[in-house]
Design a protein around this motif. Structure first.
Motif, PDB file in Angstrom:
ATOM      1  N   SER A 131      40.803  44.217  34.641  1.00  0.00           N
ATOM      2  CA  SER A 131      42.246  44.443  34.664  1.00  0.00           C
ATOM      3  C   SER A 131      42.958  43.089  34.770  1.00  0.00           C
ATOM      4  CB  SER A 131      42.621  45.325  35.856  1.00  0.00           C
ATOM      5  OG  SER A 131      42.191  44.733  37.056  1.00  0.00           O
ATOM      6  N   ASP A 132      44.208  43.059  34.423  1.00  0.00           N
ATOM      7  CA  ASP A 132      45.031  41.842  34.470  1.00  0.00           C
ATOM      8  C   ASP A 132      44.612  40.781  33.449  1.00  0.00           C
ATOM      9  OD1 ASP A 132      46.382  43.023  36.529  1.00  0.00           O
ATOM     10  OD2 ASP A 132      45.187  42.040  38.080  1.00  0.00           O
ATOM     11  N   SER A 158      42.770  33.731  38.973  1.00  0.00           N
ATOM     12  CA  SER A 158      43.886  34.682  38.832  1.00  0.00           C
ATOM     13  C   SER A 158      44.043  35.557  40.075  1.00  0.00           C
ATOM     14  CB  SER A 158      43.692  35.554  37.593  1.00  0.00           C
ATOM     15  OG  SER A 158      42.591  36.407  37.766  1.00  0.00           O
ATOM     16  N   ALA A 159      42.996  35.601  40.908  1.00  0.00           N
ATOM     17  CA  ALA A 159      43.098  36.366  42.165  1.00  0.00           C
ATOM     18  C   ALA A 159      43.793  35.550  43.245  1.00  0.00           C
ATOM     19  CB  ALA A 159      41.710  36.792  42.630  1.00  0.00           C
ATOM     20  N   SER A 211      32.978  33.740  44.633  1.00  0.00           N
ATOM     21  CA  SER A 211      33.978  34.762  44.984  1.00  0.00           C
ATOM     22  C   SER A 211      33.783  35.250  46.415  1.00  0.00           C
ATOM     23  CB  SER A 211      33.860  35.976  44.058  1.00  0.00           C
ATOM     24  OG  SER A 211      33.924  35.601  42.732  1.00  0.00           O
ATOM     25  N   SER A 217      43.938  43.278  51.704  1.00  0.00           N
ATOM     26  CA  SER A 217      44.966  42.976  50.701  1.00  0.00           C
ATOM     27  C   SER A 217      44.550  41.860  49.747  1.00  0.00           C
ATOM     28  CB  SER A 217      46.266  42.578  51.418  1.00  0.00           C
ATOM     29  OG  SER A 217      46.016  41.440  52.225  1.00  0.00           O
ATOM     30  N   ASN A 218      43.324  41.367  49.919  1.00  0.00           N
ATOM     31  CA  ASN A 218      42.867  40.232  49.110  1.00  0.00           C
ATOM     32  C   ASN A 218      42.489  40.692  47.695  1.00  0.00           C
ATOM     33  OD1 ASN A 218      41.562  37.963  48.051  1.00  0.00           O
ATOM     34  ND2 ASN A 218      40.957  37.302  50.106  1.00  0.00           N
ATOM     35  N   LYS A 219      43.157  40.125  46.709  1.00  0.00           N
ATOM     36  CA  LYS A 219      42.905  40.500  45.313  1.00  0.00           C
ATOM     37  C   LYS A 219      41.466  40.161  44.887  1.00  0.00           C
ATOM     38  CE  LYS A 219      45.359  40.362  40.944  1.00  0.00           C
ATOM     39  NZ  LYS A 219      46.257  39.609  40.091  1.00  0.00           N
ATOM     40  N   GLY A 270      38.976  42.912  45.210  1.00  0.00           N
ATOM     41  CA  GLY A 270      38.978  43.829  44.061  1.00  0.00           C
ATOM     42  C   GLY A 270      38.124  43.286  42.924  1.00  0.00           C
ATOM     43  N   ARG A 271      38.196  41.973  42.705  1.00  0.00           N
ATOM     44  CA  ARG A 271      37.390  41.338  41.650  1.00  0.00           C
ATOM     45  C   ARG A 271      35.889  41.464  41.950  1.00  0.00           C
ATOM     46  NH1 ARG A 271      40.408  41.787  37.616  1.00  0.00           N
ATOM     47  NH2 ARG A 271      42.096  40.329  37.376  1.00  0.00           N
TER      48      ARG A 271
END
Lengths: 145, 306
Positions: free
Chosen positions: A65-66, B74-75, B199, B210-212, B215-216
């Motif tokens: 995504s993104d 991007s995160a 990562s 809340s850490n993007k 999700g990655r």
């Protein structure tokens, strides 16, 4: 002795033919498929193989995504235009190049990351002789949404 | 008579060799067992799906080092050079296994450095990646011209990304085209594991929910089976078998995460000429499972870089 030499030469020729065909495939992928990615950054992965009319290849890849993606699919000039399908994990067809004027590129982005399956098909030719054989390549470019 | 015998003995060998070479043109070929498919295709899709036959070739594709680095940046993660595999370690890599894995690892480190404008690190890591590629006998994967172009454009991220993409393509294609799919798979695996290592190390537990980047990391669950599929194509190679065992440990932890995805709805956006694949996803990734994943990956990575 001469016969052994002949066999050695034959073996060498078969080896060289295989390597040359693959090298040509790489050159084809870089020359023909890569420019189709346009402003997208090529991810650096290499997917190319030699297929005959009526044959298929599959590719499994996770898309995130993104990110915005462009998929570029190319086939050698002596082959009929390659068709490609993109399917989700439940095998629902998300895109068919045949339904989109046999386009060789597809731009897409995802709301949620997904593993997708790409099926590449070389349609069977009309002639009844030896099926044509050539390089088929698929490349992916990305950019931040 | 003796000559005739020699010929008759040699011909099957030649035929066999020729068959192997022709098969070699499609290295990593794996027939898709159609009878193992459980089809659940209905409606208009069914007719098209029925036309899909057994594949002559299956590609298993992992996020490339550039893509992994882009996902990290991007995160919103910050750069930390302490996470990179020190270039001094390169002198320890003398086997094909260690050079292949660390070609992937160093290329991910190089990609990571390039996206954060770490000019000196970019040059250092490009040189060490070249060292690995040269050690593997990959001709001209990274040429002196590439290094010179990199130095000339050291502040131009776009050009640097192009150079990294080209050199990675050169390495992969050389190995695939020269009948070394096991080595090629190790390069890809090393690159992917390094991306996962960086990562997991960059996640700040204080903002875990809340850490993007979290999700990655969850997204990488989708690639574990692809990696195992890729490595399985070279099963029987001792280094690959060992690597499959290591990746299975990562999969065991990822299997503790439940990922629920709604059906994908393709929607065409005429203005941008782009198809948007709409779907919703939910996952249960606890801090405990994250720590287990982080430790597992760090443990494997430490064995790969030593």
């Amino acid at each position: 002795m001469k016969v052994n030499r002949f066999i050695l030469i034959l073996v060498a020729l078969v080896f060289i033919a295989g390597t040359t065909a693959n090298a040509q495939c790489k050159a084809f992928a870089k020359k023909t498929c890569l420019p189709e990615l346009g402003s997208y950054t090529h991810d650096g992965n290499y997917h190319a193989t030699i297929l005959s009319e009526g044959e298929e290849a599959e590719l499994y890849k996770t898309f995130f995504s993104d990110m915005e993606y462009r998929m570029s699919v190319c086939s050698a000039e002596n082959l009929p235009p390659v068709e490609f399908l993109v399917l989700d994990a439940d095998r629902n067809i998300l895109y068919s190049s045949k339904d989109n004027n046999n386009s060789c590129t597809w731009d897409f982005k995802l709301q949620a990351s997904q593993q997708l399956r790409v099926v590449l098909k070389i349609p069977s030719g009309q002639n009844t002789g030896i099926p044509a054989q050539g390089c088929v390549s698929v490349m992916f470019g990305f950019r931040i949404d | 008579m003796k000559r005739l015998l020699n010929i008759s003995n040699s011909i099957p060998a030649v035929v066999l060799f020729a068959a192997i070479m022709l098969a070699g043109c499609r290295s990593g070929v794996k027939k898709a067992g159609k009878d193992t498919d459980t089809l659940s295709v209905t409606g208009a899709n069914a007719a098209i799906y029925e036309n899909i036959k057994q594949a002559e070739k299956i590609f298993y594709t992992l996020p490339s080092p550039l893509e992994s680095a882009m996902l990290i940046k991007s995160a919103g993660a910050l750069f930390d050079d302490n996470l990179l595999n020190p270039i001094e370690n390169a002198r320890n890599y003398n086997t094909n296994r260690s050079m292949a894995l660390n070609l992937g690892i160093y290329t991910t480190d190089l990609s990571f450095a390039s996206l954060y404008d770490q000019t000196q690190l970019i040059i250092n890591y490009m040189n060490v990646a070249k060292q690995m590629a040269d050690g593997l006998g990959i001709l001209d994967a990274i040429s002196e011209e590439d290094i010179a172009k990199l130095e000339e454009n050291i502040h131009n991220t776009e050009v640097i990304m192009d150079i990294i993409s080209q050199t990675y393509l050169n390495s992969n294609s050389y190995l695939e085209d020269n009948g070394q799919p096991a080595i090629a798979a190790m390069v890809l695996a090393g690159g992917w594991l390094e991306g996962l290592y960086i990562s997991t190390q960059l996640v700040d537990m204080k903002d875990f929910n809340s850490n993007k980047l979290v999700g990655r990391i969850i997204d990488q669950k989708l690639s574990v089976d692809i990696l195992i599929g890729l490595l399985s194509g070279s099963k029987g190679h001792p280094a690959i078998d060992d690597l499959i065992g290591q990746v299975e440990k990562v999969k065991t932890v990822f299997d503790k995460i439940t990922l629920k995805t709604s059906p994908v709805r393709p929607e065409y956006d005429q203005a941008s000429n782009t198809t948007v694949l709409k779907s919703e996803v939910s996952a249960d990734f606890s801090p405990e499972v994250f720590r287990e994943l982080s430790e597992t990956v760090a443990g494997i990575r430490s064995t790969l870089i030593k």
